[in-house]
Design a protein around this motif. Structure first.
Motif, short mmCIF file in Angstrom:
data_model
loop_
_atom_site.label_atom_id
_atom_site.label_comp_id
_atom_site.label_asym_id
_atom_site.label_seq_id
_atom_site.Cartn_x
_atom_site.Cartn_y
_atom_site.Cartn_z
N MET A 18 2.97 24.25 55.49
CA MET A 18 3.47 24.81 54.48
C MET A 18 1.96 25.27 54.35
O MET A 18 1.11 24.39 53.73
CB MET A 18 4.28 24.19 53.36
CG MET A 18 5.47 24.26 54.24
SD MET A 18 6.46 25.34 54.36
CE MET A 18 7.51 26.05 52.56
N GLY A 19 1.30 26.01 53.62
CA GLY A 19 0.90 26.69 53.14
C GLY A 19 0.72 26.28 51.33
O GLY A 19 1.53 25.70 50.88
N ARG A 20 -0.11 26.86 50.55
CA ARG A 20 -0.72 26.28 49.38
C ARG A 20 0.23 27.28 48.37
O ARG A 20 0.09 28.85 48.96
CB ARG A 20 -1.77 27.06 48.83
CG ARG A 20 -2.34 25.60 48.69
CD ARG A 20 -4.06 24.97 48.82
NE ARG A 20 -4.63 24.07 49.28
CZ ARG A 20 -5.43 23.51 48.68
NH1 ARG A 20 -6.98 24.10 47.82
NH2 ARG A 20 -6.41 22.23 49.15
N LEU A 21 1.01 27.52 47.29
CA LEU A 21 1.57 28.58 46.70
C LEU A 21 0.24 29.80 45.89
O LEU A 21 -0.61 28.98 45.34
CB LEU A 21 2.16 28.12 45.79
CG LEU A 21 3.56 27.92 46.27
CD1 LEU A 21 4.78 27.11 44.84
CD2 LEU A 21 4.42 29.21 46.60
N GLY A 22 -0.10 30.73 46.36
CA GLY A 22 -1.01 31.72 46.11
C GLY A 22 -0.08 32.57 43.99
O GLY A 22 0.97 32.31 44.03
N GLU B 223 2.56 34.70 45.52
CA GLU B 223 3.90 33.79 45.62
C GLU B 223 4.88 33.21 44.39
O GLU B 223 5.47 33.70 44.13
CB GLU B 223 3.51 32.47 46.30
CG GLU B 223 3.47 32.65 47.65
CD GLU B 223 1.96 33.78 48.07
OE1 GLU B 223 1.02 33.09 46.84
OE2 GLU B 223 1.42 34.01 49.30
#
Length: 59
Positions: free
Chosen positions: A1-5, A8
């Motif tokens: 899972m990537g970071r929330l930008g 998002e």
């Protein structure tokens, strides 16, 4: 899972606004704030009782 930008987060906020409506969100945030405050108080209380128990065993 990537970071929330930022995009998002904006999409999540729009979905929440559509689901709950503008009038219900302040009530939800108040309930969330109350829950977090109670959690912090409970966790501080538990650590204080743990400290008290450690001091009693040292004596």
């Amino acid at each position: 899972m990537g970071r929330l930008g930022m995009p998002e987060i904006l999409v999540i906020l729009v979905v929440v606004l559509l689901l709950f409506g503008g009038k219900k969100i302040p009530e939800l945030m108040k309930g969330l704030g109350t829950g977090l405050k109670e959690f912090k108080d409970a966790s501080k209380g538990d650590s204080a009782t743990n400290t008290d128990k450690k001091e009693e065993t040292k004596e």
